[in-house]
Design a protein around this motif. Structure first.
Motif, mmCIF file in Angstrom:
data_model
loop_
_atom_site.group_PDB
_atom_site.id
_atom_site.type_symbol
_atom_site.label_atom_id
_atom_site.label_comp_id
_atom_site.label_asym_id
_atom_site.label_seq_id
_atom_site.Cartn_x
_atom_site.Cartn_y
_atom_site.Cartn_z
ATOM 1 N N ALA A 231 -106.166 -60.942 -10.405
ATOM 2 C CA ALA A 231 -107.321 -60.084 -10.648
ATOM 3 C C ALA A 231 -107.509 -59.938 -12.150
ATOM 4 N N ALA A 232 -108.713 -59.530 -12.543
ATOM 5 C CA ALA A 232 -109.009 -59.250 -13.945
ATOM 6 C C ALA A 232 -109.301 -57.759 -14.087
ATOM 7 N N LEU A 233 -108.919 -57.187 -15.233
ATOM 8 C CA LEU A 233 -108.928 -55.739 -15.400
ATOM 9 C C LEU A 233 -109.921 -55.296 -16.475
ATOM 10 N N LEU A 252 -116.856 -58.364 -18.145
ATOM 11 C CA LEU A 252 -116.921 -58.147 -16.703
ATOM 12 C C LEU A 252 -117.733 -59.251 -16.022
ATOM 13 N N PHE A 253 -118.852 -59.638 -16.610
ATOM 14 C CA PHE A 253 -119.690 -60.690 -16.043
ATOM 15 C C PHE A 253 -118.941 -62.026 -16.048
ATOM 16 N N GLU A 254 -118.191 -62.293 -17.117
ATOM 17 C CA GLU A 254 -117.451 -63.553 -17.201
ATOM 18 C C GLU A 254 -116.300 -63.578 -16.204
ATOM 19 N N MET A 255 -115.629 -62.444 -16.029
ATOM 20 C CA MET A 255 -114.552 -62.364 -15.037
ATOM 21 C C MET A 255 -115.091 -62.624 -13.633
ATOM 22 N N MET A 256 -116.177 -61.935 -13.291
ATOM 23 C CA MET A 256 -116.752 -62.085 -11.954
ATOM 24 C C MET A 256 -117.268 -63.503 -11.728
ATOM 25 N N ALA A 257 -117.859 -64.102 -12.758
ATOM 26 C CA ALA A 257 -118.427 -65.443 -12.617
ATOM 27 C C ALA A 257 -117.363 -66.479 -12.271
ATOM 28 N N CYS A 258 -116.101 -66.207 -12.648
ATOM 29 C CA CYS A 258 -115.015 -67.150 -12.374
ATOM 30 C C CYS A 258 -114.403 -66.970 -10.985
ATOM 31 N N GLY A 259 -114.940 -66.059 -10.201
ATOM 32 C CA GLY A 259 -114.511 -65.961 -8.807
ATOM 33 C C GLY A 259 -113.235 -65.196 -8.557
ATOM 34 N N ARG A 260 -112.842 -64.331 -9.492
ATOM 35 C CA ARG A 260 -111.662 -63.502 -9.266
ATOM 36 C C ARG A 260 -112.081 -62.043 -9.138
ATOM 37 N N PRO A 261 -111.370 -61.265 -8.305
ATOM 38 C CA PRO A 261 -111.724 -59.854 -8.150
ATOM 39 C C PRO A 261 -111.435 -59.085 -9.439
ATOM 40 N N VAL A 262 -112.175 -58.011 -9.632
ATOM 41 C CA VAL A 262 -111.998 -57.196 -10.830
ATOM 42 C C VAL A 262 -111.582 -55.777 -10.431
ATOM 43 N N ILE A 263 -110.864 -55.128 -11.320
ATOM 44 C CA ILE A 263 -110.499 -53.724 -11.154
ATOM 45 C C ILE A 263 -111.096 -52.989 -12.352
ATOM 46 N N VAL A 264 -112.014 -52.047 -12.086
ATOM 47 C CA VAL A 264 -112.754 -51.409 -13.167
ATOM 48 C C VAL A 264 -112.714 -49.891 -13.028
ATOM 49 N N SER A 265 -112.935 -49.216 -14.136
ATOM 50 C CA SER A 265 -113.040 -47.755 -14.131
ATOM 51 C C SER A 265 -114.375 -47.328 -13.530
ATOM 52 N N ASP A 266 -114.396 -46.125 -12.994
ATOM 53 C CA ASP A 266 -115.575 -45.626 -12.286
ATOM 54 C C ASP A 266 -116.590 -45.048 -13.269
ATOM 55 N N PHE A 267 -117.205 -45.935 -14.042
ATOM 56 C CA PHE A 267 -118.281 -45.551 -14.948
ATOM 57 C C PHE A 267 -119.572 -46.216 -14.494
ATOM 58 N N ARG A 268 -120.676 -45.510 -14.688
ATOM 59 C CA ARG A 268 -121.974 -46.065 -14.304
ATOM 60 C C ARG A 268 -122.206 -47.401 -14.998
ATOM 61 N N GLY A 269 -122.867 -48.273 -14.305
ATOM 62 C CA GLY A 269 -123.124 -49.601 -14.844
ATOM 63 C C GLY A 269 -122.130 -50.587 -14.277
ATOM 64 N N PRO A 278 -119.529 -56.647 -2.682
ATOM 65 C CA PRO A 278 -118.511 -55.998 -3.514
ATOM 66 C C PRO A 278 -117.601 -57.048 -4.145
ATOM 67 N N ALA A 279 -117.261 -56.805 -5.427
ATOM 68 C CA ALA A 279 -116.560 -57.825 -6.200
ATOM 69 C C ALA A 279 -115.186 -57.381 -6.673
ATOM 70 N N GLY A 280 -114.722 -56.203 -6.236
ATOM 71 C CA GLY A 280 -113.413 -55.743 -6.693
ATOM 72 C C GLY A 280 -113.173 -54.308 -6.297
ATOM 73 N N LEU A 281 -112.305 -53.649 -7.032
ATOM 74 C CA LEU A 281 -111.906 -52.284 -6.734
ATOM 75 C C LEU A 281 -112.277 -51.381 -7.911
ATOM 76 N N VAL A 282 -112.760 -50.173 -7.598
ATOM 77 C CA VAL A 282 -113.155 -49.190 -8.602
ATOM 78 C C VAL A 282 -112.145 -48.049 -8.570
ATOM 79 N N ILE A 283 -111.629 -47.665 -9.743
ATOM 80 C CA ILE A 283 -110.596 -46.629 -9.833
ATOM 81 C C ILE A 283 -111.023 -45.541 -10.815
ATOM 82 N N PRO A 284 -110.463 -44.350 -10.712
ATOM 83 C CA PRO A 284 -110.761 -43.315 -11.707
ATOM 84 C C PRO A 284 -110.287 -43.737 -13.088
ATOM 85 N N SER A 285 -111.077 -43.430 -14.094
ATOM 86 C CA SER A 285 -110.704 -43.789 -15.464
ATOM 87 C C SER A 285 -109.421 -43.091 -15.890
ATOM 88 N N GLY A 286 -108.533 -43.853 -16.519
ATOM 89 C CA GLY A 286 -107.301 -43.306 -17.054
ATOM 90 C C GLY A 286 -106.209 -43.044 -16.036
#
Length: 339
Positions: A231-233, A252-269, A278-286
């Motif tokens: 995964a990419a973070l 984020l766009f480059e990570m997703m374009a390569c076909g791997r799931p992403v783990i991102v903070s829960d910020f708008r956008g 859905p392309a990955g998992l969303v977690i609380p920031s920090g």
């Protein structure tokens, strides 16, 4: 910017790019000298120009003023609110008032604004006092960043972050997550990018086991590195309150374009984009434990990781290529010229 310029040239525009080149000096004198070179060169080319397109920056004020005096049409690209400039360039924070005013005036003079998130469109319109604002988001080079191709092979499976080593990128969160009991056994964290914040260097150089710092990685090597990851973070944190108007980092766009799931903070956008796949998992920031658990989930379920990654790559290829962004930018330029 190179991707947008290439796309405009393919559509028949004549484009001259004025930008910084070469190695950067972090010293104030070197930074001001770079600004002066770009400003002087740009003003010298205004007479040959129909439209001036800015990546919004307080240092561009002299160019914007000269364009206004010469009655040249201008477009301002907004990538963040004023405060973001002072996170990137903290030495200028004491001049926040005057520098923010200089950017606001550029927006008011502009024939159009282009903003990378819908929230920034609203903010930019309010700051400019006019409604000539358009949304053109970030994107990826889908010929270079794609699911098929070489994959980096390492002894152990790994998750990947690439970008500048700064606090707001969540570097400390990732380093702490590796030491959590929830982090899966024998899974590495790879950090790729220069140390931008010197206060982080000691932590990175003395990182715990299963952390590897690669420093700078050439862009041509990034796709293979992403494809090889579990995964990419993008675990962004927001100590300065700059995410209220949405963030959509290019990585984020480059990570997703390569076909791997992403783990991102829960910020708008960025969280909205990941959920759309859905392309990955969303977690609380920090949240260190949430990051460790998310990595563990994807390591334990390769089929899930592959499904999320495939959905992300399909989304980027269909709607978020740089060529699509160039077409949207061309449309805004043509509106400005016709007006």
């Amino acid at each position: 910017m190179h991707e947008i310029c290439d796309g405009l040239i393919r559509r028949g525009f004549a484009v001259t790019l004025q930008a910084e080149h070469g190695e950067r000096s972090n010293a104030l004198g070197g930074q001001l000298a770079r600004y002066a070179r770009v400003i002087t060169s740009s003003i010298g080319k205004l007479l040959q120009t129909d439209v001036v397109y800015f990546r919004s920056h307080f240092a561009a004020f002299p160019i914007a003023l000269a364009a206004r005096l010469l009655r040249k049409k201008t477009i301002q690209e907004i990538n963040g609110v004023y405060g973001e400039a002072f996170v990137t360039h903290p030495r200028f924070a004491r001049l926040r008032g005057i520098l923010s005013w200089m950017q606001r005036l550029q927006y008011r003079w502009a024939n159009a604004l282009i903003a990378v998130t819908p929230q920034l469109v609203e903010w930019g319109s309010a700051e400019a006092g006019h409604g000539r604002a358009f949304h053109v988001g970030n994107g990826a080079n889908t010929e270079r960043f794609r699911p098929d191709g070489l994959r980096t092979e390492r002894t152990l499976p790994y998750v990947l972050f690439f970008g500048g080593m700064t606090r707001w990128h969540g570097i400390e969160v990732m380093l702490d997550a590796v030491q959590s009991p929830a982090w899966p056994e024998n899974v590495d964290l790879l950090l790729a990018g220069p140390v931008v914040d010197p206060s982080l260097k000691a932590r990175i150089m003395n990182a715990p086991p299963h952390v590897a710092w690669l420093d700078r990685v050439p862009q041509e090597e990034l796709p293979a590195l992403i494809r090889g990851a579990v995964a990419a973070l993008v675990p962004t944190v927001d100590p300065s309150g700059i995410t209220a108007h949405g963030i959509t980092p290019l990585k984020l766009f480059e990570m997703m374009a390569c076909g791997r799931p992403v783990i991102v903070s829960d910020f708008r956008g960025m969280a909205d984009l990941v959920r759309q796949g859905p392309a990955g998992l969303v977690i609380p920031s920090g949240d260190v434990e949430a990051l460790a658990r998310a990595v563990s989930t994807l390591v334990a379920d390769p089929a899930l990781a592959d499904r999320l990654g495939a959905a992300g790559a399909e989304l980027i290829a269909a709607h978020h290529s740089w060529d699509a962004r160039a077409a949207e930018t061309a449309d805004v330029i043509e509106r400005v010229v016709r007006r």
